[in-house]
Design a protein around this motif. Structure first.
Motif, PDB file in Angstrom:
ATOM      1  N   ILE A  97      16.512   7.540  61.489  1.00 33.67           N
ATOM      2  CA  ILE A  97      15.143   7.909  62.137  1.00 33.67           C
ATOM      3  C   ILE A  97      15.255   9.460  61.872  1.00 33.67           C
ATOM      4  N   ASP A  98      16.174  10.174  62.297  1.00 32.93           N
ATOM      5  CA  ASP A  98      16.489  11.453  61.971  1.00 32.93           C
ATOM      6  C   ASP A  98      16.041  11.992  60.604  1.00 32.93           C
ATOM      7  N   GLU A  99      16.465  11.155  59.695  1.00 30.12           N
ATOM      8  CA  GLU A  99      16.004  11.319  58.263  1.00 30.12           C
ATOM      9  C   GLU A  99      14.692  11.433  58.111  1.00 30.12           C
ATOM     10  N   ALA A 100      14.038  10.282  58.574  1.00 31.40           N
ATOM     11  CA  ALA A 100      12.668  10.274  58.467  1.00 31.40           C
ATOM     12  C   ALA A 100      11.805  11.353  59.053  1.00 31.40           C
ATOM     13  N   LEU A 101      12.310  11.888  60.296  1.00 30.27           N
ATOM     14  CA  LEU A 101      11.774  12.935  60.726  1.00 30.27           C
ATOM     15  C   LEU A 101      11.810  14.193  59.958  1.00 30.27           C
ATOM     16  N   ARG A 102      12.990  14.332  59.427  1.00 30.63           N
ATOM     17  CA  ARG A 102      13.128  15.472  58.535  1.00 30.63           C
ATOM     18  C   ARG A 102      11.916  15.188  57.366  1.00 30.63           C
ATOM     19  N   ARG A 103      11.900  14.193  56.803  1.00 28.68           N
ATOM     20  CA  ARG A 103      10.960  13.815  55.692  1.00 28.68           C
ATOM     21  C   ARG A 103       9.413  14.268  56.269  1.00 28.68           C
ATOM     22  N   ILE A 104       9.247  14.042  57.331  1.00 27.84           N
ATOM     23  CA  ILE A 104       7.971  14.210  57.995  1.00 27.84           C
ATOM     24  C   ILE A 104       7.694  15.871  57.635  1.00 27.84           C
ATOM     25  N   GLU A 105       8.556  16.667  58.242  1.00 30.01           N
ATOM     26  CA  GLU A 105       8.605  18.029  58.429  1.00 30.01           C
ATOM     27  C   GLU A 105       8.636  18.454  56.854  1.00 30.01           C
ATOM     28  N   ASP A 106       9.406  17.789  55.930  1.00 26.20           N
ATOM     29  CA  ASP A 106       9.292  18.513  54.644  1.00 26.20           C
ATOM     30  C   ASP A 106       8.306  17.841  53.650  1.00 26.20           C
ATOM     31  N   GLY A 107       7.276  17.169  54.223  1.00 28.21           N
ATOM     32  CA  GLY A 107       6.167  16.489  53.389  1.00 28.21           C
ATOM     33  C   GLY A 107       6.541  15.416  52.460  1.00 28.21           C
ATOM     34  N   SER A 108       7.655  14.765  52.724  1.00 27.46           N
ATOM     35  CA  SER A 108       7.981  13.727  51.629  1.00 27.46           C
ATOM     36  C   SER A 108       8.163  12.445  52.426  1.00 27.46           C
ATOM     37  N   TYR A 109       7.526  12.569  53.782  1.00 31.99           N
ATOM     38  CA  TYR A 109       7.536  11.235  54.393  1.00 31.99           C
ATOM     39  C   TYR A 109       6.564  10.329  53.992  1.00 31.99           C
ATOM     40  N   GLY A 110       6.840   9.038  53.572  1.00 30.99           N
ATOM     41  CA  GLY A 110       5.702   8.026  53.268  1.00 30.99           C
ATOM     42  C   GLY A 110       5.528   7.979  51.704  1.00 30.99           C
ATOM     43  N   TYR A 111       6.442   8.458  51.000  1.00 27.59           N
ATOM     44  CA  TYR A 111       6.306   8.349  49.540  1.00 27.59           C
ATOM     45  C   TYR A 111       7.797   7.870  49.108  1.00 27.59           C
ATOM     46  N   CYS A 112       7.580   6.921  48.019  1.00 29.69           N
ATOM     47  CA  CYS A 112       8.811   6.315  47.650  1.00 29.69           C
ATOM     48  C   CYS A 112       9.928   7.360  46.889  1.00 29.69           C
ATOM     49  N   GLU A 113      11.123   7.157  47.353  1.00 26.25           N
ATOM     50  CA  GLU A 113      12.051   8.150  46.686  1.00 26.25           C
ATOM     51  C   GLU A 113      12.571   7.594  45.428  1.00 26.25           C
ATOM     52  N   ASP A 114      11.961   6.562  44.892  1.00 30.40           N
ATOM     53  CA  ASP A 114      12.314   6.088  43.459  1.00 30.40           C
ATOM     54  C   ASP A 114      11.159   6.537  42.645  1.00 30.40           C
ATOM     55  N   THR A 115       9.996   6.207  43.177  1.00 32.96           N
ATOM     56  CA  THR A 115       8.733   6.610  42.248  1.00 32.96           C
ATOM     57  C   THR A 115       7.889   7.471  42.579  1.00 32.96           C
ATOM     58  N   GLY A 116       7.971   8.045  43.869  1.00 31.25           N
ATOM     59  CA  GLY A 116       7.074   9.154  44.299  1.00 31.25           C
ATOM     60  C   GLY A 116       5.825   8.506  44.730  1.00 31.25           C
ATOM     61  N   ALA A 168       5.395  -1.251  59.910  1.00 36.20           N
ATOM     62  CA  ALA A 168       6.619  -2.305  60.085  1.00 36.20           C
ATOM     63  C   ALA A 168       8.027  -1.909  60.031  1.00 36.20           C
ATOM     64  N   ARG A 169       8.212  -0.573  59.148  1.00 36.10           N
ATOM     65  CA  ARG A 169       9.455  -0.163  59.123  1.00 36.10           C
ATOM     66  C   ARG A 169       9.472   1.220  58.765  1.00 36.10           C
ATOM     67  N   PRO A 170       9.212   2.071  59.981  1.00 34.33           N
ATOM     68  CA  PRO A 170       9.087   3.567  59.923  1.00 34.33           C
ATOM     69  C   PRO A 170       9.873   4.600  59.206  1.00 34.33           C
ATOM     70  N   ILE A 171      11.165   3.687  58.938  1.00 34.00           N
ATOM     71  CA  ILE A 171      12.362   4.491  58.212  1.00 34.00           C
ATOM     72  C   ILE A 171      12.393   4.222  56.872  1.00 34.00           C
ATOM     73  N   ALA A 172      11.459   3.362  56.257  1.00 35.66           N
ATOM     74  CA  ALA A 172      11.368   2.862  54.964  1.00 35.66           C
ATOM     75  C   ALA A 172      11.406   4.204  53.797  1.00 35.66           C
TER      76      ALA A 172
END
Length: 142
Positions: A89-108, A118-122
Motif C-alpha cells: 500500500i505504501d508503495e502504491a501511495l509513493r507511485r501516486i506521488e511520483d505519477g506512475s500509479y495506474g500504469y503497468c510496470e512492464d508495459t507502461g 478490485a486491486r488498488p495495489i496492482a
C-alpha cells in the motif's frame, strides 16, 4: 475547490473508463481508498496485538495450550501478511506521488480502472499479470 473537498461533497464518486485516466480526481480517489485500507489493517493489527497480550496466560490443560498456540501462530502469520500488504500500500501511495500509479510496470500501459478498483495495489495490467503467472508456472514445472 480542492479534490478532497469535491470527494467529501460527492462520496458516491467512482472512477470510470469514460474519463481521462489517472486524472486528479481518480488519483485522489485511489489515494483515499489506499489510506482507508491501510488504516483498517493497522486497526486490526492493534486489536490482534491487544488480544495476543491478553492471551498470555498459561493453560494447564495440554489441549487448551495447543489450541492457544495454534491460534497465536495463525494470528502472527496474519500479522506478517498484513505487514507485507501495508508495504505494498505504501508503495502504491509513493507511485501516486511520483505519477506512475495506474500504469503497468512492464508495459507502461494503463492498468485500467476496474482492475485498480478490485486491486488498488496492482502494478501490472491484467495481460502482463497473466504472462507473469504463466512464466512462473513454466519455471515451477522445470
Amino acid at each position: 475547490m480542492s479534490t478532497a473537498t469535491m470527494l467529501a461533497e460527492k462520496p458516491e464518486y467512482r472512477p470510470s473508463e469514460d474519463e481521462e485516466f489517472m486524472n486528479e480526481r481518480q488519483l485522489e480517489y485511489f489515494k483515499q481508498k489506499l489510506l482507508n485500507w491501510k488504516e483498517d489493517i493497522l486497526r486490526e493489527s492493534r486489536e490482534t496485538l491487544a488480544h495476543l497480550q491478553s492471551e498470555t496466560e498459561n493453560h494447564p490443560d495440554l489441549a487448551d495450550r495447543a489450541t492457544s498456540e495454534t491460534d497465536r501462530a495463525l494470528e502472527l502469520r496474519t500479522r506478517d501478511r498484513q505487514r507485507k500488504l501495508i508495504s505494498k500500500i505504501d508503495e502504491a501511495l509513493r507511485r501516486i506521488e511520483d505519477g506512475s500509479y495506474g500504469y503497468c510496470e512492464d508495459t507502461g500501459e494503463p492498468i485500467g480502472v476496474a482492475r485498480l478498483e478490485a486491486r488498488p495495489i496492482a502494478t501490472l495490467s491484467l495481460e502482463a499479470q497473466e504472462r507473469h503467472e504463466r512464466k512462473e508456472r513454466v519455471h515451477r514445472d522445470d
